[in-house]
Design a protein around this motif. Sequence first.
Motif: not given
Length: 526
Positions: A454-477
């Motif tokens: 529970a908790g631990g999301a990566t969020v972007f307040p400027d445009f209202g996005a939330a990315i939830w942790p999933r083991k083994g995945t990666a995000v890039f920007w």
Amino acid sequence: VKNTQKLNLTLMCLRFAGQMTDLVYTEKELVQSLKEYIKAEESKLAAIKSWASKLDALTRVSTSDPEGYLAHPVNAYKLMKRLNSEWSELETLVLQNPSDGFISNMSIHRQYFPDEEDATGAAKALMRLQDTYQLDSEAFSRGKLPGLHTNALLTVDDCFDMGKTAYNDADYYHAVLWLQQSLKQLDAGEEAVISKADILDYLSYSVYQMGDLPRAIELTRRLVAIDPKHDRAGGNLRYFERLLTKQLNEMNQTYQPPSEEPIQLGTYSRPKDHLPERETYEALCRGEGLQMVRRSRLFCRYQDGKRNPRLLLKPMKEEDEWDSPHIVRYLEVLSHEEIEKIKELAKPRLARATVRDPKTGVLTTANYRVSKSAWLEAEDDVVIQRVNQRIEDITGLTVDTAELLQVANYGVGGQYEPHFDFSRVSSDEPDAFKRLGTGNRVATFLNYMSDVAAGGATVFPDFGAAIWPRKGTAVFWYNLFRSGEGDYRTRHAACPVLVGSKWVSNKWIHERGQEFRRPCGLTEVD
């Protein structure tokens, strides 16, 4: 504080989830040592009782007729022998200290025990979770967390200590919530070491600091009724009453008795702090206010890194998380074995993550970043070399000028409040990367190395996005536009971990070396 929400991160020391597990096993070992000590004490006491029983029987006989008893030469001899040697043996037995082993074990482990700062940090972590996820004190006290109901309960004394921690930090908002819960549990008949008078003393003053004079007076009257000779209660009561009378006269109002509703979450307004987007950030952490309108524009695909030889046979699975700015998630980036190896390498080096104060240049810890981090070089292990190469293959960007792979562990309450990854150059904010000669942080590659309950999301307040942790995945920007200007929409945060432990590793990729891999655009915002 807001001017210190910056850039580089290195190492200092505090305890988080990675080492908290070690403390669990340490406590288990100490319990076993304590059991052995108790067993030794019981064995010693049994021997002493046996001696006492035997000697009690002997003395009853000897004192009933001392002369007749001593008339027998064997009795006389045994009396001399007992007093000469056996009582000395008993004295030695009594003086034996079975606690030596336990004390020695305690001394060995004490160096790893949490200190006062750690205990205070743990209390503040609970308050941070309370605010972010809008949990009342009773929910915490009874172990009722979202999606989780455990027997991890807080006692009257635990709640009082939480309130006192906030009180000592002049955080009267949280002090009221926890002291009220402590009082509520005590009134319900729960046993406690702390007295009701002590709770009312702290609670009444905290309520006064929150500007609720009628309730402060009512609580202080309860305190006076319990302890008429209390050092401060009488004086405080008279002061509060005079102050309330003055306020009512100035506003031409009549006295209204305090509400009979118990103090709870929402009774008082939470004080504003340094973070302008606090409400948006915390709502996103709770999964509220997410912008779903663009979901129809998001797609998934196979990505071969523009026909990179290492990705042709097994291209990466790529999913859009957001379209503008473009944020993508890659699936199956790290294997379980690779994750375990990275954690193994990082654990001995984990230390409290710091940020650089842009005005002083000094690295310091900050409440808005609560995690532990370590930096791993390619030379540390072939797995790190492989991960670095994989990041380069996927992104098409060189990692020769990138920073080392940073591994971070967020325990319960661990967070990183909204911040930019890139350096913003201004008169009061010098270029933090100038001395490196590698340019600004052009992009961020973030690996999730654990699932989070529970908790631990990566969020972007400027445009209202939330990315939830999933083991083994990666995000890039990308943090920068092709022009080199910072993309201020990429301000993001790591939400507090509510249940579980969050492991991530990230690679900050810099501008130098990308000239032909990501050429400049024709406009400032290309």
